[in-house]
Design a protein around this motif. Structure first.
Motif, PDB file in Angstrom:
ATOM      1  N   ALA A 197       0.837  -1.207   0.000  1.00  0.00           N
ATOM      2  CA  ALA A 197       0.000   0.000   0.000  1.00  0.00           C
ATOM      3  C   ALA A 197       0.870   1.254   0.000  1.00  0.00           C
ATOM      4  O   ALA A 197       0.609   2.201  -0.755  1.00  0.00           O
ATOM      5  N   PHE A 198       1.920   1.261   0.822  1.00  0.00           N
ATOM      6  CA  PHE A 198       2.821   2.418   0.857  1.00  0.00           C
ATOM      7  C   PHE A 198       3.507   2.613  -0.494  1.00  0.00           C
ATOM      8  O   PHE A 198       3.611   3.739  -0.985  1.00  0.00           O
ATOM      9  N   ALA A 199       3.968   1.528  -1.089  1.00  0.00           N
ATOM     10  CA  ALA A 199       4.647   1.618  -2.385  1.00  0.00           C
ATOM     11  C   ALA A 199       3.687   2.117  -3.466  1.00  0.00           C
ATOM     12  O   ALA A 199       4.062   2.940  -4.314  1.00  0.00           O
ATOM     13  N   PHE A 200       2.466   1.645  -3.444  1.00  0.00           N
ATOM     14  CA  PHE A 200       1.470   2.077  -4.423  1.00  0.00           C
ATOM     15  C   PHE A 200       1.153   3.559  -4.238  1.00  0.00           C
ATOM     16  O   PHE A 200       1.092   4.311  -5.211  1.00  0.00           O
ATOM     17  N   ALA A 201       0.962   3.969  -2.989  1.00  0.00           N
ATOM     18  CA  ALA A 201       0.689   5.385  -2.710  1.00  0.00           C
ATOM     19  C   ALA A 201       1.854   6.257  -3.148  1.00  0.00           C
ATOM     20  O   ALA A 201       1.658   7.358  -3.669  1.00  0.00           O
ATOM     21  N   GLU A 202       3.059   5.764  -2.985  1.00  0.00           N
ATOM     22  CA  GLU A 202       4.245   6.515  -3.400  1.00  0.00           C
ATOM     23  C   GLU A 202       4.310   6.605  -4.928  1.00  0.00           C
ATOM     24  O   GLU A 202       4.581   7.666  -5.482  1.00  0.00           O
ATOM     25  N   ARG A 203       4.067   5.487  -5.587  1.00  0.00           N
ATOM     26  CA  ARG A 203       4.125   5.452  -7.050  1.00  0.00           C
ATOM     27  C   ARG A 203       3.110   6.416  -7.668  1.00  0.00           C
ATOM     28  O   ARG A 203       3.371   7.034  -8.693  1.00  0.00           O
ATOM     29  N   TYR A 204       1.935   6.530  -7.053  1.00  0.00           N
ATOM     30  CA  TYR A 204       0.876   7.387  -7.586  1.00  0.00           C
ATOM     31  C   TYR A 204       0.641   8.610  -6.707  1.00  0.00           C
ATOM     32  O   TYR A 204      -0.465   9.145  -6.644  1.00  0.00           O
ATOM     33  N   ALA A 205       1.688   9.078  -6.043  1.00  0.00           N
ATOM     34  CA  ALA A 205       1.577  10.181  -5.080  1.00  0.00           C
ATOM     35  C   ALA A 205       0.970  11.436  -5.702  1.00  0.00           C
ATOM     36  O   ALA A 205       0.093  12.070  -5.095  1.00  0.00           O
ATOM     37  N   ASP A 206       1.426  11.805  -6.889  1.00  0.00           N
ATOM     38  CA  ASP A 206       0.884  13.014  -7.520  1.00  0.00           C
ATOM     39  C   ASP A 206      -0.612  12.876  -7.779  1.00  0.00           C
ATOM     40  O   ASP A 206      -1.375  13.818  -7.579  1.00  0.00           O
ATOM     41  N   PHE A 207      -1.014  11.701  -8.223  1.00  0.00           N
ATOM     42  CA  PHE A 207      -2.430  11.426  -8.467  1.00  0.00           C
ATOM     43  C   PHE A 207      -3.247  11.596  -7.183  1.00  0.00           C
ATOM     44  O   PHE A 207      -4.265  12.293  -7.164  1.00  0.00           O
ATOM     45  N   PHE A 208      -2.780  10.972  -6.095  1.00  0.00           N
ATOM     46  CA  PHE A 208      -3.533  11.035  -4.841  1.00  0.00           C
ATOM     47  C   PHE A 208      -3.513  12.427  -4.235  1.00  0.00           C
ATOM     48  O   PHE A 208      -4.494  12.867  -3.628  1.00  0.00           O
ATOM     49  N   GLN A 209      -2.427  13.149  -4.377  1.00  0.00           N
ATOM     50  CA  GLN A 209      -2.379  14.521  -3.878  1.00  0.00           C
ATOM     51  C   GLN A 209      -3.367  15.400  -4.645  1.00  0.00           C
ATOM     52  O   GLN A 209      -4.065  16.223  -4.051  1.00  0.00           O
ATOM     53  N   ALA A 210      -3.456  15.214  -5.957  1.00  0.00           N
ATOM     54  CA  ALA A 210      -4.418  15.972  -6.761  1.00  0.00           C
ATOM     55  C   ALA A 210      -5.853  15.593  -6.379  1.00  0.00           C
ATOM     56  O   ALA A 210      -6.723  16.468  -6.283  1.00  0.00           O
ATOM     57  N   ALA A 211      -6.094  14.318  -6.139  1.00  0.00           N
ATOM     58  CA  ALA A 211      -7.432  13.868  -5.735  1.00  0.00           C
ATOM     59  C   ALA A 211      -7.807  14.456  -4.378  1.00  0.00           C
ATOM     60  O   ALA A 211      -8.936  14.913  -4.181  1.00  0.00           O
ATOM     61  N   LYS A 212      -6.861  14.468  -3.450  1.00  0.00           N
ATOM     62  CA  LYS A 212      -7.127  15.042  -2.128  1.00  0.00           C
ATOM     63  C   LYS A 212      -7.428  16.531  -2.253  1.00  0.00           C
ATOM     64  O   LYS A 212      -8.378  17.030  -1.637  1.00  0.00           O
ATOM     65  N   TYR A 213      -6.663  17.237  -3.052  1.00  0.00           N
ATOM     66  CA  TYR A 213      -6.895  18.674  -3.265  1.00  0.00           C
ATOM     67  C   TYR A 213      -8.295  18.895  -3.844  1.00  0.00           C
ATOM     68  O   TYR A 213      -9.038  19.767  -3.391  1.00  0.00           O
ATOM     69  N   TYR A 214      -8.659  18.089  -4.827  1.00  0.00           N
ATOM     70  CA  TYR A 214      -9.974  18.178  -5.462  1.00  0.00           C
ATOM     71  C   TYR A 214     -11.092  17.979  -4.432  1.00  0.00           C
ATOM     72  O   TYR A 214     -12.039  18.769  -4.366  1.00  0.00           O
ATOM     73  N   LEU A 215     -10.991  16.936  -3.637  1.00  0.00           N
ATOM     74  CA  LEU A 215     -12.029  16.648  -2.640  1.00  0.00           C
ATOM     75  C   LEU A 215     -12.052  17.689  -1.527  1.00  0.00           C
ATOM     76  O   LEU A 215     -13.124  18.090  -1.066  1.00  0.00           O
ATOM     77  N   ASP A 216     -10.866  18.132  -1.092  1.00  0.00           N
ATOM     78  CA  ASP A 216     -10.791  19.145  -0.035  1.00  0.00           C
ATOM     79  C   ASP A 216     -11.391  20.477  -0.466  1.00  0.00           C
ATOM     80  O   ASP A 216     -11.786  21.285   0.367  1.00  0.00           O
ATOM     81  N   ASN A 217     -11.450  20.693  -1.779  1.00  0.00           N
ATOM     82  CA  ASN A 217     -11.983  21.952  -2.294  1.00  0.00           C
ATOM     83  C   ASN A 217     -13.387  21.800  -2.881  1.00  0.00           C
ATOM     84  O   ASN A 217     -13.782  22.553  -3.767  1.00  0.00           O
ATOM     85  N   GLY A 218     -14.124  20.842  -2.351  1.00  0.00           N
ATOM     86  CA  GLY A 218     -15.536  20.713  -2.688  1.00  0.00           C
ATOM     87  C   GLY A 218     -15.874  19.741  -3.792  1.00  0.00           C
ATOM     88  O   GLY A 218     -17.052  19.558  -4.103  1.00  0.00           O
ATOM     89  N   GLY A 219     -14.887  19.117  -4.408  1.00  0.00           N
ATOM     90  CA  GLY A 219     -15.179  18.139  -5.452  1.00  0.00           C
ATOM     91  C   GLY A 219     -15.921  16.942  -4.869  1.00  0.00           C
ATOM     92  O   GLY A 219     -15.597  16.477  -3.781  1.00  0.00           O
ATOM     93  N   GLU A 220     -16.920  16.480  -5.581  1.00  0.00           N
ATOM     94  CA  GLU A 220     -17.719  15.354  -5.084  1.00  0.00           C
ATOM     95  C   GLU A 220     -17.706  14.153  -6.015  1.00  0.00           C
ATOM     96  O   GLU A 220     -17.881  13.033  -5.573  1.00  0.00           O
ATOM     97  N   GLU A 221     -17.548  14.403  -7.297  1.00  0.00           N
ATOM     98  CA  GLU A 221     -17.543  13.306  -8.274  1.00  0.00           C
ATOM     99  C   GLU A 221     -16.245  12.508  -8.147  1.00  0.00           C
ATOM    100  O   GLU A 221     -15.193  13.075  -7.896  1.00  0.00           O
ATOM    101  N   HIS A 222     -16.360  11.223  -8.347  1.00  0.00           N
ATOM    102  CA  HIS A 222     -15.180  10.369  -8.373  1.00  0.00           C
ATOM    103  C   HIS A 222     -15.007   9.904  -9.818  1.00  0.00           C
ATOM    104  O   HIS A 222     -15.724   9.015 -10.267  1.00  0.00           O
TER     105      HIS A 222
END
Length: 126
Positions: A19-44
């Motif tokens: 899980a840690f390795a996967f999160a690291e490999r796709y870190a930019d993706f998950f950081q962008a997703a977190k930013y999107y959700l933190d700023n009101g995004g609701e669609e997945h």
């Protein structure tokens, strides 16, 4: 089979390293997703769910390889689980819950976003 699976699963630390390795490999993706959700995004978006399916396939591949190395398959695992009193085997119960959470999109996404946030905080501290 169940005892061998528990030994193997916990030796893998419940797949935490994967899980840690996967999160690291796709870190930019998950950081962008977190930013999107933190700023009101609701669609997945579909690509989020596709990434989850990729992770699930990696996990299932490792599980199936382990089972095959023991001459078993998923049906054999299911039979072993059905013949076990999970209420009296806390280790098996927790292992099964973790495995099911890996395949469930919402808990998986929450975990990946937490790992991305933790990584982001670690980078900000340096």
């Amino acid at each position: 089979l169940l005892q061998q699976l528990k030994d193997w699963f916990w030796a893998q630390d419940g797949f935490a390293d994967d899980a840690f390795a996967f999160a690291e490999r796709y870190a930019d993706f998950f950081q962008a997703a977190k930013y999107y959700l933190d700023n009101g995004g609701e669609e997945h978006p579909l690509d989020w769910k596709e990434l989850h399916q990729h992770f699930v396939a990696l996990f299932e591949g490792r599980l199936e390889a382990f089972l095959a190395s023991r001459g078993a398959d998923l049906e054999g695992l299911e039979a072993a689980l059905q013949s076990t009193e999970l209420e009296s085997d806390e280790q098996a119960k927790v292992m099964l819950e973790l495995m099911l959470n890996i395949s469930d999109y919402q808990p998986w996404l929450k975990s990946m976003l937490s790992l991305a946030d933790e990584r982001n905080r670690g980078e900000a501290a340096h």
